[in-house]
Enzyme design. Sequence first.
Site, PDB file in Angstrom:
ATOM      1  N   HIS A 162     -11.268  22.433 -21.674  1.00 15.00           N
ATOM      2  CA  HIS A 162     -11.032  21.167 -22.390  1.00 15.00           C
ATOM      3  C   HIS A 162     -12.016  21.029 -23.555  1.00 15.00           C
ATOM      4  O   HIS A 162     -11.647  20.611 -24.658  1.00 15.00           O
ATOM      5  CB  HIS A 162     -11.220  19.975 -21.449  1.00 15.00           C
ATOM      6  CG  HIS A 162     -10.099  19.760 -20.482  1.00 15.00           C
ATOM      7  ND1 HIS A 162      -8.775  19.713 -20.873  1.00 15.00           N
ATOM      8  CD2 HIS A 162     -10.102  19.551 -19.134  1.00 15.00           C
ATOM      9  CE1 HIS A 162      -8.013  19.496 -19.810  1.00 15.00           C
ATOM     10  NE2 HIS A 162      -8.787  19.395 -18.746  1.00 15.00           N
ATOM     11  N   HIS A 218     -11.099  23.118 -26.486  1.00 14.50           N
ATOM     12  CA  HIS A 218      -9.949  22.513 -27.163  1.00 14.50           C
ATOM     13  C   HIS A 218     -10.441  21.439 -28.141  1.00 14.50           C
ATOM     14  O   HIS A 218      -9.986  21.359 -29.290  1.00 14.50           O
ATOM     15  CB  HIS A 218      -9.024  21.895 -26.104  1.00 14.50           C
ATOM     16  CG  HIS A 218      -7.629  21.639 -26.571  1.00 14.50           C
ATOM     17  ND1 HIS A 218      -6.662  21.072 -25.765  1.00 14.50           N
ATOM     18  CD2 HIS A 218      -7.011  21.849 -27.767  1.00 14.50           C
ATOM     19  CE1 HIS A 218      -5.526  20.962 -26.432  1.00 14.50           C
ATOM     20  NE2 HIS A 218      -5.708  21.420 -27.654  1.00 14.50           N
ATOM     21  N   HIS A 274     -12.762  25.526 -16.028  1.00 13.83           N
ATOM     22  CA  HIS A 274     -11.649  24.628 -16.349  1.00 13.83           C
ATOM     23  C   HIS A 274     -12.083  23.542 -17.342  1.00 13.83           C
ATOM     24  O   HIS A 274     -11.441  23.337 -18.381  1.00 13.83           O
ATOM     25  CB  HIS A 274     -11.144  23.990 -15.043  1.00 13.83           C
ATOM     26  CG  HIS A 274     -10.038  22.994 -15.225  1.00 13.83           C
ATOM     27  ND1 HIS A 274      -8.715  23.279 -14.961  1.00 13.83           N
ATOM     28  CD2 HIS A 274     -10.052  21.695 -15.647  1.00 13.83           C
ATOM     29  CE1 HIS A 274      -7.972  22.217 -15.217  1.00 13.83           C
ATOM     30  NE2 HIS A 274      -8.756  21.232 -15.629  1.00 13.83           N
ATOM     31  N   GLU A 275     -13.180  22.856 -17.017  1.00 15.79           N
ATOM     32  CA  GLU A 275     -13.634  21.762 -17.890  1.00 15.79           C
ATOM     33  C   GLU A 275     -14.092  22.289 -19.246  1.00 15.79           C
ATOM     34  O   GLU A 275     -13.909  21.633 -20.272  1.00 15.79           O
ATOM     35  CB  GLU A 275     -14.750  20.961 -17.208  1.00 15.79           C
ATOM     36  CG  GLU A 275     -14.325  20.241 -15.931  1.00 15.79           C
ATOM     37  CD  GLU A 275     -13.147  19.286 -16.124  1.00 15.79           C
ATOM     38  OE1 GLU A 275     -12.966  18.770 -17.240  1.00 15.79           O
ATOM     39  OE2 GLU A 275     -12.397  19.073 -15.157  1.00 15.79           O
TER      40      GLU A 275
END
Length: 713
Positions: A499, A502, A495-496
């Site tokens: 980020h 991105h 999940h991290e």
Amino acid sequence: MLCARRLRGLGPPAAAVWRGRAGPGGLGAGRRAREVSTSWSPVGAAFNVKPQGRRLDLFGERRGLFGVPELSAPEGFRIAQENALRKADLLVERVCSMPPGPQTVLIFDELSDSLCRVADLADFVKIAHPEPAFREAAEEACRSIGTMVEKLNTNVELYQSLQKLLADKKLVESLDPETRRVAELFMFDFEISGIHLDKEKRKRAVDLNVKILDLSNTFLVGTNFPNKVEKHLLPEHIHRNFVVTGNHIIIDGLHAEAPDDLVREAAYKIFLYPNAGQLKCLEELLSHRDLLAKLVGYSTYSHRALQGTIAKNPETVMQFLEKLSDRLSERTIKDFEMIRRMKMKLNPQNSELMPWDPPYYSGVIRAERYNIEPSLYCPFFSLGACMEGLNILFTKLLGITLYAEQPAKGEVWCEDVRKLAVVHESEGLLGYIYCDFFQRADKPHQDCHFTIRGGRLKEDGDYQLPVVVLMLNLPHSSRNSPTLLTPGMMENLFHEMGHAMHSMLGRTRYQHVTGTRCPTDFAEVPSILMEYFANDYRVVTQFARHYQTGQSLPKSMVSRLCESKKVCAAADMQLQVFYATLDQIYHGKHPLRTSTTDILRETQEKFYGLPYVPNTAWQLRFSHLVGYGAKYYSYLMSRAVASMVWKECFQQDPFNRAAGERYRREMLAHGGGKEPMLMVQGMLQKCPSMDDFVSALVSDLDPDFETFLMDSE
């Protein structure tokens, strides 16, 4: 605001071809860096060994945190902030004295960048650095830059220099879409600060902003403050579950996983007992937000907060939440009935289902039905193996490789922080990720992503490379084994890293909209999408190997793990709908028609289904009301978008390079530089409706037929 802030935290496709040369502080790298760097090493191995102590280097230069020369000592923050403030003054003078044009937006962005590069770095250091002197210096830098930002947001001459540009129709039409959007975002930030108002109202807006900040900080502290009771009020046999000091028992949380029903009930009723000061603080926070919204021209705070989001307005958010609640209703009732049966089986004397029951009993059902004891999975998820899995996925999908790089002396704040170079097969170095993954004293217990420096196209044509930190709280390796992750830790890592990618691939011209600096209901899409990859057997089998035997994780174990997450998932999602609806009502029409606690009771009974417990006030522990005020729905909306992207583009083949490139081009590359719904449309090649989003969320709850077949064999 002029200084774009991180989350809790992209450019036109053409911008992706820019390569960065060495920038200030040595954080840049040349186009051919991959060919010449001898300090890069494979990522998997780097995370499965303890970091080597720095070689004895008596004469080596101390580089400073993140390679910023001034930050080799705490005093350097003062120098960095003074340099930033001096540069800001020059840029303000320059933009106010020149005719309006595209250059106006570039200077605004450079102004924002000069302040953010100190403020964002200091934001991280003030909570994560182990040395108090660094934390205090960073805190002071945050205050100093914050004061400057407030001053700039009320600088009428600065505002007018941007207003002149946007008032000139011909000039606006000549701007490319990204430049126009960034100019409008800067203008929006000005106007929500009330700069377009007369002098008296402008002062009122500034005063309200200051008051809201103070109330937010006070409320946040209160959300975690423990409650205490005299110990004779609780049965003696449950005292050992809590902290006892003298004649009092301290309750510092809900103890949701405690097997004893009485422990959970006591914790719920005592921890959520209303505090008069906290209640007053929340009421003032909500009313001050409403006053500010009305002062700057919005009917409610929610209307102001949702500008530029996927949802666009609170009416659409409520439509989304109500439709989702209707579709979940029957499933939620079935989940509650299943939990009630389990409670009756384990505690026949007291089988009424209460709000403190679902987390514990759904966990019992999950374990009983699927045998997903974390210790069975951990040996297959060594940290090095998981990092190698991410590396394989990014290479196949995006042509990107992660390399471990030895940091210079003084560059990191703790010796177990790893530095990763993110390298594209043809574009070279894209940026750096600092991995602060391990537990240590005084480190915040949260998994999160921090932007340290945003990417942007500089005036000389070079690209300023993005720099981020990923912070987790993983156990250290032991003498006998590397760091081993539970399935939940592995999913959080993916999940991290969503980020982080991105941030790395948001190749915008302007740092004000770089990477995760985009609307909240879009910002979680890349990270939640990574959870789908983390739960796909074809991805997991690439890296999940037993750290001792090398055996692959059996497919049946992956399938059981994925299916176990669907146990009582409708009830879990219904709870999120309740929280999001409560947030919308609190930030809707004011004055509120009744107390925040009465609204909580009504909303809980309508949108959740379990009874409200008298003399409790859960809203006083709802810390997300500060950072996600009127935007708590964003997690559900982002999950809906991620689900649609997964099903439409990656479910058939999670390593599809063409789909990966489209994902980069349509969604990651633009950061906040393009309207979020346009990015979603570009990826899905259709315009999704609220019904589509709701259907995507609900279909994720359906059981996988293949798992039942495997379990029945």
